[in-house]
Scaffold this active site. Structure first.
Site, PDB file in Angstrom:
ATOM      1  CB  SER A  17      17.058   9.137  22.577  1.00 19.64           C
ATOM      2  OG  SER A  17      16.840   8.701  23.901  1.00 19.64           O
ATOM      3  CE  LYS A  64      14.851   1.846  30.513  1.00 16.79           C
ATOM      4  NZ  LYS A  64      14.983   2.801  31.652  1.00 16.79           N
ATOM      5  N   GLY A 123       7.942   8.169  45.620  1.00 16.60           N
ATOM      6  CA  GLY A 123       7.720   7.146  44.604  1.00 16.60           C
ATOM      7  C   GLY A 123       8.846   6.127  44.573  1.00 16.60           C
ATOM      8  N   GLY A 125       8.765   3.158  42.047  1.00 18.11           N
ATOM      9  CA  GLY A 125       8.635   2.212  40.949  1.00 18.11           C
ATOM     10  C   GLY A 125       9.611   2.547  39.846  1.00 18.11           C
ATOM     11  N   GLY A 126      10.159   1.552  39.166  1.00 13.31           N
ATOM     12  CA  GLY A 126      11.041   1.804  38.036  1.00 13.31           C
ATOM     13  C   GLY A 126      12.279   2.591  38.431  1.00 13.31           C
ATOM     14  CE1 TYR A 220      11.696  14.099  28.069  1.00  9.12           C
ATOM     15  CE2 TYR A 220      12.109  12.336  29.640  1.00  9.12           C
ATOM     16  CZ  TYR A 220      11.718  12.757  28.384  1.00  9.12           C
ATOM     17  OH  TYR A 220      11.330  11.831  27.454  1.00  9.12           O
ATOM     18  N   GLY A 241      14.625  16.432  35.292  1.00  8.69           N
ATOM     19  CA  GLY A 241      15.019  15.153  34.733  1.00  8.69           C
ATOM     20  C   GLY A 241      15.799  15.211  33.444  1.00  8.69           C
TER      21      GLY A 241
END
Length: 283
Positions: A17, A64, A123, A125-126, A220, A241
């Protein structure tokens, strides 16, 4: 005047980030600082006092949902997923947003892929839950492939999807039973198979990749997973990603400062960050 921003999480030694936001701020010649804030869930309430002094901040796991009780209201994007990964602080009002969905949708748009077509998701999840919901809302004929251990997660996601879109076309299959007698407009991987440091693994068999016109891998690190490598060798339209990570950061800057960026500017930052990941985490 310098404005202060941050990324909030619990373990952030691998976060990309700060460099992503640095590039975005500097493209608009903005004075800024962007710090890394690591706290446990038990420390979040106390740290929220400091967070309230920032112009804005990003949030990653495990905060989050926990951050919601420390802000004033939620944007519709955050309400949909009951999850916040971006906070804007203007005029003393702290508003929570979820830019994951925007990052995902912008990545698919930039790939020029039909999200309303035949879509296979690995997948659930999340982030996979979000991708499933967004694909269904876009009108996709959606197949969710999961391990037996994740079947309940997938069933819960389908329940949520049907609440948003009662006529959604969605089904669940086991990873070992993915149909390959059809063509998928888009194969999306939302599971951690292939992530650094276990970079030699691939979440699906080659036949599944061959049956797909385009491939998006939410991972990523590495920048090119085995899934993406195989897809590119087959001549598929493929993206990793990092694109989603950068596009959701772009949305944060739109929220914070009203800034916008061209596809070319974003593509340059994606390429720059992928090179940085390769340097920081050599395979």
């Amino acid at each position: 005047m310098e404005r202060k921003y941050a990324i909030l999480g619990e373990s952030l030694k691998h976060t990309m980030s700060p460099p992503i936001h640095k590039e975005l701020f500097e493209l608009k010649n903005r004075e800024f600082s962007y710090e890394i804030i690591e706290v446990t869930p038990n420390e979040l309430a106390e740290k929220s006092k400091y967070l309230n002094t920032l112009a804005g901040y990003n949030i990653t796991i495990p905060h989050k949902m926990g951050i919601i009780q420390h802000i004033d209201r939620l944007d519709e994007s955050a309400k949909r997923y009951n999850s916040v990964n971006c906070v804007d602080n203007k005029n003393g009002e702290r508003v929570g947003y979820n830019t994951d969905s925007v990052g995902f949708l912008e990545t698919i748009r930039a790939m020029k892929v039909n999200l309303s077509g035949n879509v296979l998701l690995i997948g659930c999840g999340g982030v996979g839950r979000m991708m499933a919901i967004e694909a269904a809302l876009a009108g996709a004929k959606l197949t969710i492939a999961v391990l037996e251990s994740d079947m309940e997660l997938a069933k819960q996601a389908v329940k949520e999807i049907l609440q948003f879109k009662a006529d959604a076309d969605v089904r669940i299959v086991l990873n070992t039973q993915i149909p390959i007698d059809t063509t998928y407009d888009l194969l999306m991987n939302a599971c951690p198979v292939g992530m650094y440091p276990k970079v030699d693994a691939c979440p699906v068999q080659d036949a599944v990749i061959a049956a797909s016109d385009a491939v998006f891998d939410v991972i990523y690190n590495p920048g090119e997973t085995q899934l993406l490598k195989k897809a590119k060798e087959m001549g598929k339209n493929a993206s990793g990603g990092m694109a989603m990570l950068v596009w959701q950061a772009v949305k944060a800057h739109e929220i914070w400062d009203g800034d916008s960026y061209t596809d070319g500017e974003v593509a340059d930052i994606i390429a720059m960050m992928q090179k940085q990941v390769a340097v920081d985490f050599p395979i």
